[in-house]
Design an enzyme around this catalytic site. Sequence first.
Site, PDB file in Angstrom:
ATOM      1  N   LYS A 276     -52.150  12.426  11.107  1.00 21.52           N
ATOM      2  CA  LYS A 276     -52.269  11.778   9.995  1.00 21.52           C
ATOM      3  C   LYS A 276     -53.796  12.228   9.515  1.00 21.52           C
ATOM      4  O   LYS A 276     -54.606  11.631   9.885  1.00 21.52           O
ATOM      5  CB  LYS A 276     -52.254  10.164   9.876  1.00 21.52           C
ATOM      6  CG  LYS A 276     -52.063   9.414   8.635  1.00 21.52           C
ATOM      7  CD  LYS A 276     -53.173   9.927   7.538  1.00 21.52           C
ATOM      8  CE  LYS A 276     -54.401   9.245   7.361  1.00 21.52           C
ATOM      9  NZ  LYS A 276     -55.443   9.694   6.216  1.00 21.52           N
TER      10      LYS A 276
ATOM     11  N   GLY B 223     -51.359  11.045   3.898  1.00 20.22           N
ATOM     12  CA  GLY B 223     -50.882   9.655   3.400  1.00 20.22           C
ATOM     13  C   GLY B 223     -52.532   9.018   3.447  1.00 20.22           C
ATOM     14  O   GLY B 223     -53.404   9.554   3.824  1.00 20.22           O
TER      15      GLY B 223
ATOM     16  N   GLY C 144     -55.513   6.115   4.656  1.00 18.02           N
ATOM     17  CA  GLY C 144     -55.664   5.359   5.952  1.00 18.02           C
ATOM     18  C   GLY C 144     -55.048   4.104   6.068  1.00 18.02           C
ATOM     19  O   GLY C 144     -54.538   4.040   6.898  1.00 18.02           O
ATOM     20  N   PRO C 145     -55.431   3.185   5.216  1.00 15.94           N
ATOM     21  CA  PRO C 145     -54.922   1.923   5.326  1.00 15.94           C
ATOM     22  C   PRO C 145     -53.457   1.772   5.361  1.00 15.94           C
ATOM     23  O   PRO C 145     -53.012   0.592   5.607  1.00 15.94           O
ATOM     24  CB  PRO C 145     -55.491   1.147   4.088  1.00 15.94           C
ATOM     25  CG  PRO C 145     -56.643   2.099   3.660  1.00 15.94           C
ATOM     26  CD  PRO C 145     -56.428   3.296   3.861  1.00 15.94           C
TER      27      PRO C 145
ATOM     28  N   GLY D 163     -52.244   5.769   8.150  1.00 14.90           N
ATOM     29  CA  GLY D 163     -53.173   5.622   9.337  1.00 14.90           C
ATOM     30  C   GLY D 163     -52.872   4.396  10.154  1.00 14.90           C
ATOM     31  O   GLY D 163     -52.543   4.270  11.525  1.00 14.90           O
TER      32      GLY D 163
ATOM     33  N   GLU E 170     -64.044   8.737  18.169  1.00 19.12           N
ATOM     34  CA  GLU E 170     -65.147   9.853  17.814  1.00 19.12           C
ATOM     35  C   GLU E 170     -65.866   9.369  16.429  1.00 19.12           C
ATOM     36  O   GLU E 170     -65.222   9.746  15.537  1.00 19.12           O
ATOM     37  CB  GLU E 170     -64.819  11.379  17.673  1.00 19.12           C
ATOM     38  CG  GLU E 170     -65.871  12.181  18.504  1.00 19.12           C
ATOM     39  CD  GLU E 170     -66.701  12.694  17.257  1.00 19.12           C
ATOM     40  OE1 GLU E 170     -67.510  12.083  16.967  1.00 19.12           O
ATOM     41  OE2 GLU E 170     -66.493  13.664  16.493  1.00 19.12           O
TER      42      GLU E 170
ATOM     43  N   CYS F 276     -70.805  14.919  11.936  1.00 19.45           N
ATOM     44  CA  CYS F 276     -71.307  13.612  12.966  1.00 19.45           C
ATOM     45  C   CYS F 276     -72.344  13.724  13.914  1.00 19.45           C
ATOM     46  O   CYS F 276     -73.164  12.903  14.232  1.00 19.45           O
ATOM     47  CB  CYS F 276     -69.940  13.101  13.428  1.00 19.45           C
ATOM     48  SG  CYS F 276     -69.047  14.425  14.401  1.00 19.45           S
TER      49      CYS F 276
ATOM     50  N   GLU G  45     -75.736   6.000   9.161  1.00 19.73           N
ATOM     51  CA  GLU G  45     -75.258   7.443   9.010  1.00 19.73           C
ATOM     52  C   GLU G  45     -75.131   7.636   7.383  1.00 19.73           C
ATOM     53  O   GLU G  45     -74.648   7.041   6.869  1.00 19.73           O
ATOM     54  CB  GLU G  45     -74.130   7.771   9.745  1.00 19.73           C
ATOM     55  CG  GLU G  45     -73.413   9.104   9.715  1.00 19.73           C
ATOM     56  CD  GLU G  45     -72.268   9.472  10.590  1.00 19.73           C
ATOM     57  OE1 GLU G  45     -71.125   8.631  10.406  1.00 19.73           O
ATOM     58  OE2 GLU G  45     -72.387  10.234  11.326  1.00 19.73           O
TER      59      GLU G  45
HETATM   60  P1  NAP Z   1     -62.683   7.016   7.426  1.00 17.32           P
HETATM   61  O1  NAP Z   1     -62.238   6.145   6.457  1.00 17.32           O
HETATM   62  O2  NAP Z   1     -63.027   6.445   8.733  1.00 17.32           O
HETATM   63  O3  NAP Z   1     -61.627   8.276   7.820  1.00 17.32           O
HETATM   64  C1  NAP Z   1     -61.431   8.855   8.677  1.00 17.32           C
HETATM   65  C2  NAP Z   1     -59.636   8.990   8.972  1.00 17.32           C
HETATM   66  O4  NAP Z   1     -59.253   7.310   9.236  1.00 17.32           O
HETATM   67  C3  NAP Z   1     -58.982   9.384   7.523  1.00 17.32           C
HETATM   68  O5  NAP Z   1     -57.857  10.014   8.062  1.00 17.32           O
HETATM   69  C4  NAP Z   1     -58.727   7.972   6.931  1.00 17.32           C
HETATM   70  O6  NAP Z   1     -57.734   7.894   6.201  1.00 17.32           O
HETATM   71  C5  NAP Z   1     -58.233   7.231   8.272  1.00 17.32           C
HETATM   72  N1  NAP Z   1     -58.276   5.689   7.888  1.00 17.32           N
HETATM   73  C6  NAP Z   1     -58.917   5.035   6.868  1.00 17.32           C
HETATM   74  N2  NAP Z   1     -58.498   3.781   7.252  1.00 17.32           N
HETATM   75  C7  NAP Z   1     -57.914   3.563   7.903  1.00 17.32           C
HETATM   76  C8  NAP Z   1     -57.102   2.513   8.621  1.00 17.32           C
HETATM   77  N3  NAP Z   1     -57.497   1.152   8.360  1.00 17.32           N
HETATM   78  N4  NAP Z   1     -56.299   2.688   9.671  1.00 17.32           N
HETATM   79  C9  NAP Z   1     -56.037   3.810  10.234  1.00 17.32           C
HETATM   80  N5  NAP Z   1     -56.691   4.801   9.649  1.00 17.32           N
HETATM   81  C10 NAP Z   1     -57.433   4.803   8.570  1.00 17.32           C
HETATM   82  O7  NAP Z   1     -63.966   7.609   6.851  1.00 17.32           O
HETATM   83  P2  NAP Z   1     -64.436   7.963   5.382  1.00 17.32           P
HETATM   84  O8  NAP Z   1     -64.047   6.899   4.523  1.00 17.32           O
HETATM   85  O9  NAP Z   1     -63.461   9.314   5.053  1.00 17.32           O
HETATM   86  O10 NAP Z   1     -65.833   8.307   5.537  1.00 17.32           O
HETATM   87  C11 NAP Z   1     -66.769   7.310   5.505  1.00 17.32           C
HETATM   88  C12 NAP Z   1     -67.851   7.630   6.483  1.00 17.32           C
HETATM   89  O11 NAP Z   1     -67.390   7.696   7.842  1.00 17.32           O
HETATM   90  C13 NAP Z   1     -68.781   8.935   6.061  1.00 17.32           C
HETATM   91  O12 NAP Z   1     -69.711   8.391   5.361  1.00 17.32           O
HETATM   92  C14 NAP Z   1     -69.355   9.053   7.639  1.00 17.32           C
HETATM   93  O13 NAP Z   1     -70.562   8.280   7.869  1.00 17.32           O
HETATM   94  C15 NAP Z   1     -68.124   8.406   8.462  1.00 17.32           C
HETATM   95  N6  NAP Z   1     -67.566   9.930   8.899  1.00 17.32           N
HETATM   96  C16 NAP Z   1     -67.669  10.087  10.443  1.00 17.32           C
HETATM   97  C17 NAP Z   1     -67.067  11.361  10.668  1.00 17.32           C
HETATM   98  C18 NAP Z   1     -67.119  11.824  11.934  1.00 17.32           C
HETATM   99  O14 NAP Z   1     -67.100  13.210  12.229  1.00 17.32           O
HETATM  100  N7  NAP Z   1     -67.536  10.969  13.141  1.00 17.32           N
HETATM  101  C19 NAP Z   1     -66.203  11.880   9.902  1.00 17.32           C
HETATM  102  C20 NAP Z   1     -65.792  11.488   8.574  1.00 17.32           C
HETATM  103  C21 NAP Z   1     -66.483  10.389   8.180  1.00 17.32           C
HETATM  104  P3  NAP Z   1     -58.348   8.654   4.525  1.00 17.32           P
HETATM  105  O15 NAP Z   1     -58.590   9.996   4.462  1.00 17.32           O
HETATM  106  O16 NAP Z   1     -57.175   8.077   3.684  1.00 17.32           O
HETATM  107  O17 NAP Z   1     -59.603   7.650   4.315  1.00 17.32           O
END
Ligand code: NAP
Length: 464
Positions: A170, A201, A203-204, A207, A245, A279, A371
């Site tokens: 996903k 799709g 995340g919520p 995912g 990660e 990250c 972050e």
């Molecule tokens: P995120 O929501 O954690 O997204 C990461 C992945 O998880 C995406 O595929 C996302 O789908 C999915 N996801 C979101 N909610 C989920 C849930 N409840 N259950 C399962 N999967 C779910 O991160 P973001 O909102 O894109 O970014 C927010 C912050 O996260 C950034 O500002 C940064 O600080 C941090 N971040 C860290 C990394 C890293 O490499 N460590 C990478 C990206 C972001 P969607 O794409 O639909 O949201």
Amino acid sequence: MKAHDGMYIDGEWRAAAGRDTIAVLNPVDEQLIDHVPAGTAEDVDAAVRAARAALPAWAATPPAERAAKLAALRDGLLARKDEIAATISAELGAPLPFAQAVQTGLPIAVAGSYADLAASYAFEEKIGNSTVHLEPVGVVGAITPWNYPLHQIVNKVAPALAAGCTVVLKPAEDTPLTAQLFAEAVHDIGLPAGVFNLVTGLGPVAGQALAEHDGVDLVSFTGSTAVGRQIGATAGAAVKRVALELGGKSANVILPSADLAKAVNVGVANVMGNSGQTCSAWTRMLVHADQYDEAVELASAAAAKYTVGDRVGPLVNAKQLTRVRGYIDKGVEEGARIVAGGSEAPLERGYYVAPTVFADVTPEMTIAQEEIFGPVVSLIRYEDEDDALRIANGTVYGLAGAVWAGDEAEAVAFARRMDTGQVDINGGRFNPLAPFGGYKQSGVGRELGVHGLTEYLQTKSLQF
Ligand code: NAP
Ligand code: MG
């Protein structure tokens, strides 16, 4: 490439269960690129079933054959490198040279490394009167972010396939076109149906359905700590393997004996790459009080060289733009001093933030603790080495870092005291075979190289 309007499940592109779609935008001009289907729990279930059905045969496939498939995948990605880089550039907004060299070149190398590892790894070992078999964990649910769209996918899918696992991916909603291209490359190598499956799709929805699915044996997630915490809790309750990660707030520690100009310049470059959406970025620069003013000048001069548009791309979406600007404003509110950049929009269109350097940052400020995920670097003053160590270790994160010193041994001694998973010594290069992952709240588990492979293995001991 024209986007697929279905999911890649059981070796074919299939209509999605629902009708909702996700609009994919170009963050450079905020224009629509295409739509992809928004998967539901039903799509996830179909994909997990396909992955389960494919598992026994793939797990029993000799590692040398799995290695050959991974080598073909590497070659297939290489053959499409221009299309991949253009796609990443379009949906992420990364400047093309960066999209080519880092965003595309690196994951192709990683795919190749897993072809080599699948061929050379000893999936069997002898311990006294036991033979220990390293067997695939099973069905992997991979959930990836948008910041390095292909790299994050390959980091999970390549070792999983090398180990003999099957996968449901996903990808991030912001960068699904790269994931579709990856699925095309997988299809072209003739991997058995169901070994790799893609559900685009939200995340919520998709995912969460994947993380909660009973048919998934290991969830590998990269993204925010907030979502990672939730996925870890779900996996824990189900007694399921999990790899997380998460974020970072890495320290770039410049010791007094270091080449200050080099350390500052490389440090600023490290943060500005990918517009700060990395990250492991060294977002805190720690400088001795005696050299602090000089470092501030060097850093603001360095940041000025990163022109918005051609060298520094936009952030991925409007939400991240709001978030990063909010952090910059918060830094000012809490008393930090902007010496380059700021929260004003540098261009009329696109989700751009100017390369920003903060001086007079103290360790407890929000911008020194959380972050930001944008092109923002904070310069923090330290009094002596113990003070520097306290500051370096003084966040909930521990993903990466850097130490600079005149003498390598001095830098190494400091690095060994840091609570973090990776440290670059005097500008040491990124090594795609070295384990990558976090101490503390930066995560659980490791990616890349042999350490990344063993995440997808479990042991069975036979006694004779
Ligand atoms: P995120 O929501 O954690 O997204 C990461 C992945 O998880 C995406 O595929 C996302 O789908 C999915 N996801 C979101 N909610 C989920 C849930 N409840 N259950 C399962 N999967 C779910 O991160 P973001 O909102 O894109 O970014 C927010 C912050 O996260 C950034 O500002 C940064 O600080 C941090 N971040 C860290 C990394 C890293 O490499 N460590 C990478 C990206 C972001 P969607 O794409 O639909 O949201
Ligand atoms: Mg999100």
